[in-house]
Design a protein around this motif. Structure first.
Motif, PDB file in Angstrom:
ATOM      1  N   TRP A 227       0.806  -1.226   0.000  1.00 31.75           N
ATOM      2  CA  TRP A 227       0.000   0.000   0.000  1.00 31.75           C
ATOM      3  C   TRP A 227       0.835   1.270   0.000  1.00 31.75           C
ATOM      4  O   TRP A 227       0.399   2.324  -0.466  1.00 31.75           O
ATOM      5  CB  TRP A 227      -0.934   0.017   1.215  1.00 31.75           C
ATOM      6  N   GLY A 228       2.049   1.190   0.549  1.00 30.60           N
ATOM      7  CA  GLY A 228       2.898   2.374   0.657  1.00 30.60           C
ATOM      8  C   GLY A 228       3.964   2.403  -0.406  1.00 30.60           C
ATOM      9  O   GLY A 228       3.847   1.773  -1.463  1.00 30.60           O
ATOM     10  N   GLU A 229       5.037   3.134  -0.112  1.00 29.72           N
ATOM     11  CA  GLU A 229       6.151   3.181  -1.053  1.00 29.72           C
ATOM     12  C   GLU A 229       6.826   1.816  -1.088  1.00 29.72           C
ATOM     13  O   GLU A 229       7.216   1.280  -0.060  1.00 29.72           O
ATOM     14  CB  GLU A 229       7.158   4.256  -0.630  1.00 29.72           C
ATOM     15  N   LYS A 230       6.948   1.267  -2.261  1.00 30.84           N
ATOM     16  CA  LYS A 230       7.460  -0.099  -2.399  1.00 30.84           C
ATOM     17  C   LYS A 230       8.970  -0.149  -2.182  1.00 30.84           C
ATOM     18  O   LYS A 230       9.678   0.831  -2.451  1.00 30.84           O
ATOM     19  CB  LYS A 230       7.079  -0.662  -3.765  1.00 30.84           C
ATOM     20  N   PRO A 231       9.461  -1.278  -1.683  1.00 29.43           N
ATOM     21  CA  PRO A 231      10.906  -1.421  -1.472  1.00 29.43           C
ATOM     22  C   PRO A 231      11.677  -1.219  -2.769  1.00 29.43           C
ATOM     23  O   PRO A 231      11.170  -1.469  -3.863  1.00 29.43           O
ATOM     24  CB  PRO A 231      11.049  -2.862  -0.966  1.00 29.43           C
ATOM     25  N   LYS A 232      12.923  -0.819  -2.611  1.00 34.74           N
ATOM     26  CA  LYS A 232      13.775  -0.584  -3.780  1.00 34.74           C
ATOM     27  C   LYS A 232      14.563  -1.819  -4.181  1.00 34.74           C
ATOM     28  O   LYS A 232      15.159  -1.857  -5.267  1.00 34.74           O
ATOM     29  CB  LYS A 232      14.718   0.589  -3.489  1.00 34.74           C
ATOM     30  N   VAL A 233      14.604  -2.820  -3.307  1.00 40.20           N
ATOM     31  CA  VAL A 233      15.270  -4.076  -3.651  1.00 40.20           C
ATOM     32  C   VAL A 233      14.218  -5.155  -3.919  1.00 40.20           C
ATOM     33  O   VAL A 233      13.102  -5.076  -3.415  1.00 40.20           O
ATOM     34  CB  VAL A 233      16.235  -4.536  -2.538  1.00 40.20           C
ATOM     35  N   ASP A 234      14.590  -6.137  -4.723  1.00 43.25           N
ATOM     36  CA  ASP A 234      13.653  -7.199  -5.076  1.00 43.25           C
ATOM     37  C   ASP A 234      13.528  -8.249  -3.984  1.00 43.25           C
ATOM     38  O   ASP A 234      12.476  -8.881  -3.831  1.00 43.25           O
ATOM     39  CB  ASP A 234      14.103  -7.895  -6.376  1.00 43.25           C
ATOM     40  N   GLU A 235      14.592  -8.416  -3.243  1.00 44.75           N
ATOM     41  CA  GLU A 235      14.638  -9.510  -2.274  1.00 44.75           C
ATOM     42  C   GLU A 235      15.594  -9.165  -1.144  1.00 44.75           C
ATOM     43  O   GLU A 235      16.577  -8.447  -1.335  1.00 44.75           O
ATOM     44  CB  GLU A 235      15.107 -10.791  -2.971  1.00 44.75           C
ATOM     45  N   VAL A 236      15.267  -9.671   0.051  1.00 40.78           N
ATOM     46  CA  VAL A 236      16.184  -9.616   1.185  1.00 40.78           C
ATOM     47  C   VAL A 236      16.588 -11.045   1.519  1.00 40.78           C
ATOM     48  O   VAL A 236      15.730 -11.917   1.717  1.00 40.78           O
ATOM     49  CB  VAL A 236      15.540  -8.960   2.418  1.00 40.78           C
ATOM     50  N   LEU A 237      17.879 -11.292   1.544  1.00 42.65           N
ATOM     51  CA  LEU A 237      18.406 -12.598   1.926  1.00 42.65           C
ATOM     52  C   LEU A 237      19.182 -12.437   3.226  1.00 42.65           C
ATOM     53  O   LEU A 237      20.238 -11.815   3.260  1.00 42.65           O
ATOM     54  CB  LEU A 237      19.325 -13.149   0.834  1.00 42.65           C
ATOM     55  N   TYR A 238      18.597 -12.963   4.313  1.00 44.32           N
ATOM     56  CA  TYR A 238      19.293 -12.982   5.589  1.00 44.32           C
ATOM     57  C   TYR A 238      20.165 -14.229   5.652  1.00 44.32           C
ATOM     58  O   TYR A 238      19.682 -15.342   5.387  1.00 44.32           O
ATOM     59  CB  TYR A 238      18.312 -13.066   6.753  1.00 44.32           C
ATOM     60  N   LYS A 239      21.414 -14.060   6.014  1.00 42.37           N
ATOM     61  CA  LYS A 239      22.299 -15.200   6.241  1.00 42.37           C
ATOM     62  C   LYS A 239      22.703 -15.212   7.713  1.00 42.37           C
ATOM     63  O   LYS A 239      23.120 -14.187   8.257  1.00 42.37           O
ATOM     64  CB  LYS A 239      23.541 -15.115   5.354  1.00 42.37           C
ATOM     65  N   LEU A 516      16.843  -3.261  12.048  1.00 41.65           N
ATOM     66  CA  LEU A 516      17.422  -2.928  10.752  1.00 41.65           C
ATOM     67  C   LEU A 516      16.322  -2.345   9.884  1.00 41.65           C
ATOM     68  O   LEU A 516      15.359  -3.032   9.556  1.00 41.65           O
ATOM     69  CB  LEU A 516      17.999  -4.183  10.093  1.00 41.65           C
ATOM     70  N   MET A 517      16.451  -1.096   9.501  1.00 39.89           N
ATOM     71  CA  MET A 517      15.420  -0.417   8.730  1.00 39.89           C
ATOM     72  C   MET A 517      15.756  -0.529   7.248  1.00 39.89           C
ATOM     73  O   MET A 517      16.677   0.128   6.753  1.00 39.89           O
ATOM     74  CB  MET A 517      15.307   1.033   9.179  1.00 39.89           C
ATOM     75  N   LEU A 518      15.008  -1.376   6.558  1.00 36.14           N
ATOM     76  CA  LEU A 518      15.342  -1.752   5.187  1.00 36.14           C
ATOM     77  C   LEU A 518      14.407  -1.163   4.142  1.00 36.14           C
ATOM     78  O   LEU A 518      14.628  -1.366   2.936  1.00 36.14           O
ATOM     79  CB  LEU A 518      15.334  -3.289   5.061  1.00 36.14           C
ATOM     80  N   ASP A 519      13.365  -0.458   4.572  1.00 35.22           N
ATOM     81  CA  ASP A 519      12.333   0.029   3.650  1.00 35.22           C
ATOM     82  C   ASP A 519      12.905   0.812   2.476  1.00 35.22           C
ATOM     83  O   ASP A 519      12.476   0.655   1.331  1.00 35.22           O
ATOM     84  CB  ASP A 519      11.346   0.958   4.371  1.00 35.22           C
ATOM     85  N   ASP A 520      13.869   1.694   2.760  1.00 31.05           N
ATOM     86  CA  ASP A 520      14.374   2.613   1.737  1.00 31.05           C
ATOM     87  C   ASP A 520      15.746   2.224   1.209  1.00 31.05           C
ATOM     88  O   ASP A 520      16.396   3.008   0.519  1.00 31.05           O
ATOM     89  CB  ASP A 520      14.438   4.033   2.312  1.00 31.05           C
ATOM     90  N   VAL A 521      16.201   1.034   1.529  1.00 31.12           N
ATOM     91  CA  VAL A 521      17.547   0.639   1.126  1.00 31.12           C
ATOM     92  C   VAL A 521      17.609   0.367  -0.376  1.00 31.12           C
ATOM     93  O   VAL A 521      16.737  -0.294  -0.947  1.00 31.12           O
ATOM     94  CB  VAL A 521      18.008  -0.614   1.902  1.00 31.12           C
ATOM     95  N   SER A 522      18.645   0.880  -0.990  1.00 32.65           N
ATOM     96  CA  SER A 522      18.947   0.548  -2.381  1.00 32.65           C
ATOM     97  C   SER A 522      20.423   0.204  -2.476  1.00 32.65           C
ATOM     98  O   SER A 522      21.214   0.510  -1.583  1.00 32.65           O
ATOM     99  CB  SER A 522      18.605   1.720  -3.314  1.00 32.65           C
ATOM    100  N   ILE A 523      20.781  -0.454  -3.582  1.00 32.78           N
ATOM    101  CA  ILE A 523      22.159  -0.891  -3.785  1.00 32.78           C
ATOM    102  C   ILE A 523      22.666  -0.310  -5.094  1.00 32.78           C
ATOM    103  O   ILE A 523      21.970  -0.366  -6.113  1.00 32.78           O
ATOM    104  CB  ILE A 523      22.252  -2.435  -3.850  1.00 32.78           C
TER     105      ILE A 523
END
Length: 525
Positions: A227-239, A516-523
């Motif tokens: 509903w809000g601003e969509k993430p800038k990354v396609d996937e989060v991979l936690y290791k 960890l605030m990941l909403d606005d993260v880009s690479i």
């Protein structure tokens, strides 16, 4: 954890949170987070964000999550709450667009339109009602139920309006709703597979849960219908990478983008590296030594006071934590509502400690154990405590366990002493007091000291009900005085949260809770 805007006279209290970024390797310091973009290297959307994490989750069900590292996997990513907090600690609308108090016992929340859960279920007032009915249901036996004991009823006014009717005035209501346990769960998931939510979370957040291989990795995918601003990354991979040096090495080598819980022993390495940034946030939590007060010899307050006199806290803060964080005297950090700035800590006094042990019947000391998880700093703290207590005749054996095993061991009361911490998730003193000290919170709810004091219980309950901010502060000041005297836990330091990122990460920040605030993260791909 996200932070939010404060509304209503009951919460005329302000949480001011400083989120400071230290840019390393020549990068400049910023308040907002990790941003390294240049004109020639603009951030691009897409890609997989790889996050190397110290500890795996032990549960993904918000009604059963008992620690912040577990909540950190899903809160604000998979799950959202009615309200949250921004970088300044102010309440902001999330699944609720507005709210107000109708009277001392009734709060009204207007719900956001056009939101769907990841399983396709529309978000309505029914989801709010079913979520909070579940956490409060005795048959569910959620360790988080006590956090919502003030709720008498959730009334559905219409599909987009709910009323929280309380048993008594509850000043920190918004702070609880903005925490992980306030996450709103799909009513379909509750009805059809409530028993599998521990492994398959279903929320409304910007990321959808994909898979989890315990002990190894977890995957989240971008929610394209968010509903809000969509993430800038396609996937989060936690290791899951328990080894501290390995996590840092992964960032340096480009094998991961973010590494959490940077140990103080790696701070200089991170600062010197041309390929990394260090992100640091002043936290709301406190690290402490705890005692199982139901077990001898720690059922005697004099023994606990003796240990308090024998521990040289500043040596630990300097020598072990490299001055990351500050010496603590209370379970509340100075940033938490209700903190008592007038407490006088135990002096480092070996003679006083020996006299207290003799008075308690242990003139020659005794043998005991202390349990900790396998974080390097905590293991080092245990070794320093072992050395310091030897000076008063206490022979301390150290038990080191994997984090999940450590939690289970302590939750079940099998320990004598433990090294723990409470990362306040709300910014309000009630969160620490009720979870860490109330007798109904023994075990997994947070009271791993198994402490039981009727006067403390009564004051905690009064603090929850009191509307006047000054009177609340007075109640919490008294509570901290009692806890200081009775020492069910011995606070050591206030926590600073430190993470490390690669230089090509933008928009990352740490909340004061350590999320960890990941909403606005880009690479920069």
């Amino acid at each position: 954890m996200k932070k939010t805007r404060m509304v209503g006279s009951m919460l005329a209290l302000t949480l001011t949170v400083s989120v400071a970024l230290t840019g390393c390797g020549g990068a400049s310091s910023e308040q907002s987070g990790s941003t390294n973009t240049t004109a020639a290297e603009a951030p691009k959307e897409g890609g997989t964000l790889i996050v190397a994490r110290k500890a795996d989750a032990n549960n993904l069900d918000p009604h059963f999550i008992s620690n912040i590292p577990s909540a950190n996997y899903v809160y604000g990513k998979v799950y959202e709450s009615l309200v949250s907090r921004d970088k300044n600690g102010e309440y902001k609308p999330t699944l609720a667009t507005e709210w107000k108090q109708l009277d001392d016992l009734t709060w009204e929340f207007k719900l956001r339109e056009g939101v769907t859960f990841h399983d396709g279920t529309p978000f309505t007032a029914d989801a709010v009602k079913k979520t909070f009915e579940r956490v409060r249901d005795p048959k569910v036996a959620s360790p988080r139920a006590s956090n919502f004991s003030m709720i008498k009823e959730i009334k559905i006014v219409d599909d987009k309006t709910v009323h929280f009717v309380l048993e008594y005035p509850f000043a920190p209501l918004l702070s609880i709703l903005a925490s992980s346990e306030g996450s709103i769960i799909s009513p379909k998931a509750i009805a059809e597979h409530s028993d599998t939510l521990a492994k398959q979370p279903v929320g409304t957040g910007p990321f959808k849960f994909t898979s989890w291989t315990p002990g190894q990795e977890m995957k989240l995918a971008k929610n394209d219908t968010y509903w809000g601003e969509k993430p800038k990354v396609d996937e989060v991979l936690y290791k899951v990478v328990p080894e501290d040096t390995t996590r840092v090495a992964m960032i340096e080598a480009g094998e991961a983008h973010i590494g959490d819980q940077l140990p103080v022993t790696e701070v200089e390495r991170a600062q010197a590296s041309p390929g990394m940034n260090m992100v640091r946030a002043e936290g709301l939590g406190v690290d402490y030594i705890g005692f199982n007060v139901q077990k001898k010899p720690f059922d005697d307050v004099r023994v606990r006071q003796a240990v308090a006199h024998a521990i040289e806290k500043q040596a630990i803060v300097q020598g072990v934590y490299n001055n990351v964080g500050t010496q603590a005297v209370s379970s509340l950090s100075p940033k938490v509502i209700g903190y008592n700035p007038n407490l006088q800590d135990y002096t480092y006094d070996v003679n006083a400690a020996k006299a207290l042990l003799a008075e308690a019947g242990y003139p020659n000391g005794f043998k005991t154990t202390i349990v900790t998880d396998d974080r390097k700093e905590r293991m080092n703290v245990a070794e320093v405590i072992q050395s310091q207590l030897k000076g008063i005749g206490i022979d301390l054996e150290i038990k080191v366990m994997e984090y999940g095993a450590y939690l289970e061991y302590a939750d079940n009361g099998e320990h004598a002493m433990f090294i723990g911490g409470w990362g306040n998730a709300t910014g309000d003193g009630d969160y620490n007091q009720y979870n860490v000290f109330h007798s109904t919170s023994k075990g997994s709810a947070g009271n791993m000291a198994f402490y039981n004091n009727p006067e403390v219980d009564k004051l905690i309950e009064e603090g929850r009900r009191e509307k006047d901010a000054q009177k609340r502060n007075e109640i919490y000041a008294k509570l901290q005085e009692i806890e200081l005297k009775e020492v069910p836990i011995l606070p050591i330091r206030t926590i600073d949260h430190v993470a490390v990122t690669s230089k090509n990460v933008n928009g990352f920040w740490l909340s004061p809770v350590g999320y960890l605030m990941l909403d606005d993260v880009s690479i920069n791909l």
